[in-house]
Design a protein around this motif. Structure first.
Motif, short mmCIF file in Angstrom:
data_model
loop_
_atom_site.label_atom_id
_atom_site.label_comp_id
_atom_site.label_asym_id
_atom_site.label_seq_id
_atom_site.Cartn_x
_atom_site.Cartn_y
_atom_site.Cartn_z
N THR A 1 37.00 31.14 53.41
CA THR A 1 38.30 31.74 53.10
C THR A 1 38.16 32.78 51.99
O THR A 1 37.39 32.58 51.03
CB THR A 1 39.32 30.67 52.67
N TYR A 2 38.91 33.86 52.13
CA TYR A 2 38.90 34.94 51.14
C TYR A 2 40.32 35.40 50.87
O TYR A 2 41.13 35.52 51.79
CB TYR A 2 38.05 36.13 51.65
N SER A 3 40.60 35.67 49.59
CA SER A 3 41.96 36.06 49.23
C SER A 3 42.16 37.58 49.21
O SER A 3 43.28 38.05 49.05
CB SER A 3 42.32 35.48 47.86
N THR A 4 41.07 38.34 49.37
CA THR A 4 41.20 39.80 49.41
C THR A 4 40.31 40.39 50.50
O THR A 4 39.30 39.78 50.90
CB THR A 4 40.78 40.47 48.08
N GLY A 5 40.67 41.57 50.96
CA GLY A 5 39.84 42.30 51.91
C GLY A 5 38.49 42.65 51.31
O GLY A 5 37.47 42.60 51.99
N GLU A 6 38.50 42.97 50.01
CA GLU A 6 37.25 43.32 49.33
C GLU A 6 36.23 42.18 49.42
O GLU A 6 35.06 42.40 49.70
CB GLU A 6 37.52 43.66 47.85
N LEU A 7 36.70 40.95 49.17
CA LEU A 7 35.81 39.78 49.24
C LEU A 7 35.31 39.55 50.66
O LEU A 7 34.14 39.19 50.87
CB LEU A 7 36.53 38.53 48.74
N CYS A 8 36.19 39.74 51.62
CA CYS A 8 35.79 39.62 53.03
C CYS A 8 34.66 40.59 53.34
O CYS A 8 33.63 40.19 53.89
CB CYS A 8 37.00 39.88 53.92
#
Length: 146
Positions: free
Chosen positions: A38-45
């Motif tokens: 799970t990722y809370s931002t597009g950047e982390l994804c």
């Protein structure tokens, strides 16, 4: 060898709504033998695409936490630039036809409105993705609710 992690379907869930993200993660863990990240931002994804997700479930808005954060479409474009083969399913709280069309133009595999039935829809779509793409991995749903 069934519990070999490389053989498990890997799903990325990307949403800045922590509560929705957590509940979706729990639904996946309860209903399928998947690896879920799970990722809370597009950047982390984007930063973790080297983990090779089989499917990405991505929120359309993604602007809740960080000002000037990448939105869902920008994230989708970056995923497709990294690897056009990764199927991305967009999530949105808005049931708007132009949002759905926008997602399709950006090469999303499908579009799901956040609701009580969102998980069941995602289940059907993921099953369709695996049929359509003839994936090597085996799709392991715990219960056949289809």
């Amino acid at each position: 060898m069934m519990n070999d992690n490389n053989n498990k379907v890997k799903i990325f869930l990307v949403d800045d709504d922590a509560l929705f993200l957590k509940s979706l993660e729990i639904e996946f863990m309860e209903n399928a033998d998947f690896t879920v990240e799970t990722y809370s931002t597009g950047e982390l994804c984007i930063a973790n695409l080297s983990n090779n997700p089989d499917v990405i479930i991505l929120d359309y808005q993604l602007d809740g936490i960080v000002a000037n954060a990448m939105n869902g479409l920008e994230t989708l474009d970056k995923v497709k630039a990294f690897n056009p083969e990764i199927p991305v399913v967009m999530l949105s709280s808005q049931d708007k036809i132009e949002v759905a069309i926008n997602c399709m133009h950006h090469k999303a595999f499908d579009y799901v409105v956040k609701s009580e039935t969102a998980f069941v829809r995602l289940q059907k779509i993921i099953t369709a993705i695996f049929k359509y793409q003839k994936m090597e991995k085996e799709l392991n749903w715990y219960m056949d609710r289809m």
